[in-house]
Write a protein that holds these residues in place. Structure first.
Motif: not given
Length: 355
Positions: A14-23, A28-31, A36-40, A333-335
């Motif tokens: 997913r694009a949003h996960l890839l953007t974070l990978f680039s930075r 850990d994608t659970n980050l 999101l779960e903690e409403r940050h 990272w992608l396994g």
């Protein structure tokens, strides 16, 4: 960045996960899941569908109110065809949320493959844009909608009203901080703001000194800059940028800065594609030096580079070494256990050699 664009295409990830990978590199994608779960973060149409810092929620309220008042033709048609339907959908979310479209009593039938939304989807998306409901979470990329007051933390939901001019100024200022330097179109377009209102917000920021006007060599138009932005002597970086990354979504800007012509070819018929289906520009230090068409073949455990293309005036051997390193990091990272390089592109032979 100020926002993280969401996209459903899962050719690599997913694009949003890839953007974070680039930075961040391998993370850990659970980050993101926890944030999101903690409403940050919350989801809204900041620039297409995006994750935004929850502190910015009050800045989008004027857009929500404007959408609720304006009512596009598609929602007017729905209300004419089915009076009371939208209110019924809101009531169901209130009583039984979080809900998906399929959970509604009468979700309706789709009318097409892409934007041919069923009535239930039309109603929920209208309520979402109007701020009545929000995305509580996603499961398998499906949105679950709930009342906004049950999604946005109270301190942000009940925060003091930010009027339209003030909210627009804050968004323009955040765009300037994200971009460092940009034209009027760059700054206004970052949060998809209207041109007239965006220009007025920018004028106000210049007047109070929050943004300064500058000239950039080679740019035909004036530019504007966050006065606190630092200009490093040099930049050391290496990243694969997905098509929805904030760094490359403004095609005019990357052409102006990097002389890099780029467009997404997902919707281009295969025989007419120049570079490939899902192409990543490759950032090396201060330049976009190459592009690579990638696919994660999860069945075989292979990251496939169908084609790799060098930009003019860069050393293929050096670029190949750096790109091979980045692809190896991404595959891990992608396994995925292997990387396979196809024959398309002038950089492919050098890349195969380095891998």
């Amino acid at each position: 960045m100020g926002l993280l664009q969401i996209d459903s295409v899962n050719v690599v990830e997913r694009a949003h996960l890839l953007t974070l990978f680039s930075r961040l590199g391998p993370y850990d994608t659970n980050l993101l899941t926890r944030a999101l779960e903690e409403r940050h973060l919350f989801e809204y149409w900041a620039r297409m569908a995006s994750f935004c810092p929850v502190e910015d929620y009050p800045l989008y309220r004027y857009r929500m109110e404007r959408h609720a008042e304006a009512k596009g033709k598609w929602i007017q048609d729905l209300q004419t065809r089915a009076p009371g339907y939208v209110d019924s959908v809101l009531r169901q979310v209130s009583e039984r949320g979080p809900l998906t479209v399929a959970d509604l009593d009468e979700p309706g039938e789709r009318t097409g493959p892409w934007w041919g939304w069923a009535d239930g989807k039309l109603a929920l998306e209208h309520l979402f844009a109007a701020g009545k409901v929000s995305v509580a979470h996603r499961r398998n990329f499906t949105r679950y909608y709930d009342l906004t007051e049950r999604v946005i933390p109270k301190q942000h939901f009940n925060a003091p009203e930010v009027d339209r001019p003030k909210a627009q100024k804050r968004l323009i200022l955040q765009a300037a901080k994200a971009l460092g330097v940009g034209t009027i179109q760059d700054l206004v377009g970052y949060y998809w703001m209207g041109s007239v209102e965006g220009k007025q917000a920018l004028r106000d920021l210049i007047t109070d000194g929050s943004i300064v006007e500058v000239m950039v060599d080679g740019w035909p138009k004036p530019a504007f800059m966050d006065p606190e932005a630092t200009v490093p002597r040099s930049i050391t970086a290496r990243a694969l940028l997905n098509p929805f990354d904030t760094l490359v979504w403004n095609r005019d800007r990357i052409k102006r800065i990097h002389d890099f012509d780029y467009r997404i070819e997902i919707y281009v018929p295969e025989p007419k594609r120049i570079y490939g289906y899902y192409v990543f520009p490759f950032l090396l230090d201060e330049d976009l030096v190459a592009r690579v068409d990638l696919k994660a073949d999860r069945k075989t455990g292979v990251l496939r580079a169908h084609g790799a293309f060098l930009e003019q005036c860069f050393d293929p051997a050096h670029v190949a070494i750096e790109l091979a390193t980045e692809l190896t990091e991404m595959a891990r990272w992608l396994g995925l256990a292997e990387i396979a390089v196809g024959d398309k592109g002038d950089l492919s032979p050098h890349l195969r050699k380095r891998l």
